[in-house]
Design a protein around this motif. Sequence first.
Motif, PDB file in Angstrom:
ATOM      1  N   GLY A 158       0.795  -1.223   0.000  1.00  0.00           N
ATOM      2  CA  GLY A 158       0.000   0.000   0.000  1.00  0.00           C
ATOM      3  C   GLY A 158       0.825   1.268   0.000  1.00  0.00           C
ATOM      4  N   ASN A 159       2.111   1.171   0.398  1.00  0.00           N
ATOM      5  CA  ASN A 159       2.961   2.360   0.473  1.00  0.00           C
ATOM      6  C   ASN A 159       3.497   2.752  -0.898  1.00  0.00           C
ATOM      7  N   GLU A 160       3.648   4.063  -1.109  1.00  0.00           N
ATOM      8  CA  GLU A 160       4.120   4.573  -2.393  1.00  0.00           C
ATOM      9  C   GLU A 160       5.602   4.272  -2.608  1.00  0.00           C
ATOM     10  N   LYS A 161       6.419   4.455  -1.569  1.00  0.00           N
ATOM     11  CA  LYS A 161       7.855   4.227  -1.659  1.00  0.00           C
ATOM     12  C   LYS A 161       8.338   3.431  -0.453  1.00  0.00           C
ATOM     13  N   TYR A 162       9.381   2.631  -0.679  1.00  0.00           N
ATOM     14  CA  TYR A 162       9.955   1.836   0.406  1.00  0.00           C
ATOM     15  C   TYR A 162      10.930   2.685   1.192  1.00  0.00           C
ATOM     16  N   ALA A 163      10.805   2.677   2.501  1.00  0.00           N
ATOM     17  CA  ALA A 163      11.714   3.430   3.362  1.00  0.00           C
ATOM     18  C   ALA A 163      11.994   2.605   4.602  1.00  0.00           C
ATOM     19  N   THR A 164      13.263   2.366   4.885  1.00  0.00           N
ATOM     20  CA  THR A 164      13.618   1.642   6.097  1.00  0.00           C
ATOM     21  C   THR A 164      13.398   2.549   7.289  1.00  0.00           C
ATOM     22  N   THR A 165      13.150   1.953   8.465  1.00  0.00           N
ATOM     23  CA  THR A 165      12.964   2.737   9.674  1.00  0.00           C
ATOM     24  C   THR A 165      14.317   3.133  10.229  1.00  0.00           C
ATOM     25  N   THR A 166      14.311   3.948  11.275  1.00  0.00           N
ATOM     26  CA  THR A 166      15.558   4.416  11.875  1.00  0.00           C
ATOM     27  C   THR A 166      16.407   3.243  12.316  1.00  0.00           C
ATOM     28  N   ARG A 167      17.665   3.257  11.963  1.00  0.00           N
ATOM     29  CA  ARG A 167      18.551   2.149  12.284  1.00  0.00           C
ATOM     30  C   ARG A 167      19.108   2.322  13.695  1.00  0.00           C
ATOM     31  N   VAL A 168      18.882   1.365  14.532  1.00  0.00           N
ATOM     32  CA  VAL A 168      19.376   1.406  15.900  1.00  0.00           C
ATOM     33  C   VAL A 168      20.399   0.302  16.072  1.00  0.00           C
ATOM     34  N   SER A 169      21.619   0.644  16.400  1.00  0.00           N
ATOM     35  CA  SER A 169      22.693  -0.343  16.439  1.00  0.00           C
ATOM     36  C   SER A 169      23.035  -0.771  17.852  1.00  0.00           C
ATOM     37  N   PRO A 170      23.180  -2.098  18.088  1.00  0.00           N
ATOM     38  CA  PRO A 170      23.636  -2.581  19.379  1.00  0.00           C
ATOM     39  C   PRO A 170      25.076  -2.148  19.661  1.00  0.00           C
ATOM     40  N   ASN A 171      25.800  -1.690  18.627  1.00  0.00           N
ATOM     41  CA  ASN A 171      27.166  -1.224  18.817  1.00  0.00           C
ATOM     42  C   ASN A 171      27.198   0.235  19.252  1.00  0.00           C
ATOM     43  N   PHE A 172      26.020   0.868  19.398  1.00  0.00           N
ATOM     44  CA  PHE A 172      25.850   2.234  19.865  1.00  0.00           C
ATOM     45  C   PHE A 172      26.216   3.286  18.821  1.00  0.00           C
ATOM     46  N   PHE A 173      26.623   2.884  17.635  1.00  0.00           N
ATOM     47  CA  PHE A 173      26.828   3.830  16.547  1.00  0.00           C
ATOM     48  C   PHE A 173      26.548   3.106  15.237  1.00  0.00           C
ATOM     49  N   VAL A 174      26.160   3.889  14.240  1.00  0.00           N
ATOM     50  CA  VAL A 174      25.759   3.332  12.958  1.00  0.00           C
ATOM     51  C   VAL A 174      26.659   3.911  11.871  1.00  0.00           C
ATOM     52  N   PRO A 175      27.200   3.081  10.989  1.00  0.00           N
ATOM     53  CA  PRO A 175      28.050   3.601   9.923  1.00  0.00           C
ATOM     54  C   PRO A 175      27.243   4.426   8.931  1.00  0.00           C
ATOM     55  N   ASP A 176      27.856   5.492   8.408  1.00  0.00           N
ATOM     56  CA  ASP A 176      27.153   6.271   7.394  1.00  0.00           C
ATOM     57  C   ASP A 176      27.314   5.594   6.035  1.00  0.00           C
ATOM     58  N   ASP A 177      26.640   6.122   5.031  1.00  0.00           N
ATOM     59  CA  ASP A 177      26.620   5.483   3.719  1.00  0.00           C
ATOM     60  C   ASP A 177      28.005   5.384   3.091  1.00  0.00           C
ATOM     61  N   SER A 178      28.839   6.394   3.299  1.00  0.00           N
ATOM     62  CA  SER A 178      30.176   6.370   2.707  1.00  0.00           C
ATOM     63  C   SER A 178      31.034   5.284   3.340  1.00  0.00           C
ATOM     64  N   GLU A 179      30.896   5.087   4.665  1.00  0.00           N
ATOM     65  CA  GLU A 179      31.653   4.032   5.344  1.00  0.00           C
ATOM     66  C   GLU A 179      31.173   2.654   4.895  1.00  0.00           C
ATOM     67  N   ILE A 180      29.877   2.496   4.735  1.00  0.00           N
ATOM     68  CA  ILE A 180      29.314   1.226   4.272  1.00  0.00           C
ATOM     69  C   ILE A 180      29.841   0.900   2.876  1.00  0.00           C
ATOM     70  N   LYS A 181      29.826   1.897   2.002  1.00  0.00           N
ATOM     71  CA  LYS A 181      30.317   1.682   0.633  1.00  0.00           C
ATOM     72  C   LYS A 181      31.797   1.305   0.634  1.00  0.00           C
ATOM     73  N   SER A 182      32.574   1.959   1.483  1.00  0.00           N
ATOM     74  CA  SER A 182      34.008   1.666   1.570  1.00  0.00           C
ATOM     75  C   SER A 182      34.251   0.247   2.062  1.00  0.00           C
ATOM     76  N   LEU A 183      33.495  -0.172   3.086  1.00  0.00           N
ATOM     77  CA  LEU A 183      33.651  -1.520   3.621  1.00  0.00           C
ATOM     78  C   LEU A 183      33.319  -2.577   2.566  1.00  0.00           C
ATOM     79  N   CYS A 184      32.260  -2.326   1.809  1.00  0.00           N
ATOM     80  CA  CYS A 184      31.879  -3.278   0.764  1.00  0.00           C
ATOM     81  C   CYS A 184      32.932  -3.323  -0.339  1.00  0.00           C
ATOM     82  N   THR A 185      33.394  -2.153  -0.751  1.00  0.00           N
ATOM     83  CA  THR A 185      34.388  -2.082  -1.828  1.00  0.00           C
ATOM     84  C   THR A 185      35.697  -2.732  -1.411  1.00  0.00           C
ATOM     85  N   ASP A 186      36.147  -2.435  -0.194  1.00  0.00           N
ATOM     86  CA  ASP A 186      37.430  -2.963   0.287  1.00  0.00           C
ATOM     87  C   ASP A 186      37.405  -4.476   0.458  1.00  0.00           C
ATOM     88  N   ASN A 187      36.272  -5.015   0.894  1.00  0.00           N
ATOM     89  CA  ASN A 187      36.192  -6.451   1.173  1.00  0.00           C
ATOM     90  C   ASN A 187      35.698  -7.267  -0.011  1.00  0.00           C
TER      91      ASN A 187
END
Length: 255
Positions: A158-187
């Motif tokens: 029923g929703n027009e666009k898909y949107a994830t909810t706020t990300r809550v990390s058990p590590n107490f911090f969440v990587p930003d998009d640039s860090e995520i992209k770097s981790l994927c590219t490097d590995n």
Amino acid sequence: MHTLCVLWAIVVVAAAAVTASEPKCKVCQELNEVSCESETTYYMCSDNKKFGDLQTCPYNTVCTNDQRVCVNKLTESIKNLCHNIDVWTSKCQNCTGNEYACVSKTEYTRCIVGMMSFPISCKADEICVTEAQSTNKDRSLCVPKCVADYNGYVPSCGNEKYATTTRVSPNFFVPDDSEIKSLCTDNAVKYPDVDWFYWRYGNYCKSYIYCQARDEGTKKTWIGEFRNCPANVPFFNIDVGRCEAKEPKRCLIHF
């Protein structure tokens, strides 16, 4: 007579209280602190409020009021909270047993080990219909609107666009998009022959990153999405690429 009326009033109030506390679909439950959104998906709850990403139950299990959340055997006290809710919800963002899943009226995603990856848009004149993957030869969920109208199809979400909810990390911090992209590219060099892989995030095995390749001409680029393991299987095991109940031995090892 007055005493009987008082007793009857007490019984009615008590019955109402029991009814009010009964577990329901799409409502945060007191016992396991989750809100079942469909038969196979749920959100974590805190202070009676939903938070985090939409979680998917393991294959052949359903979301219940039990402490384990997702179970494959129901009893009189363990209930399938969203059984027989409207088809609209049960066919939306549901990866159980599916290769792909609709995530909005015009978007779908690939299902990886029963979990959603990235949203992919249908063409401008198409809608996303879950049933289509069982009838289309190419397994596509995107159906032209004219075909959908002729066959009586409606969008699975029923929703027009898909949107994830706020990300809550058990590590107490969440990587930003640039860090995520770097981790994927490097590995990605560790996975030369695949188009997607999982990578553990943090030192406690509670979070991970799903990495997906995208072809841009002759060059392959990588993007990723940060995720947390659900409460019933809180530890991510990178060796098998899934969240599990038992803590892996490698959790405190940096790599």
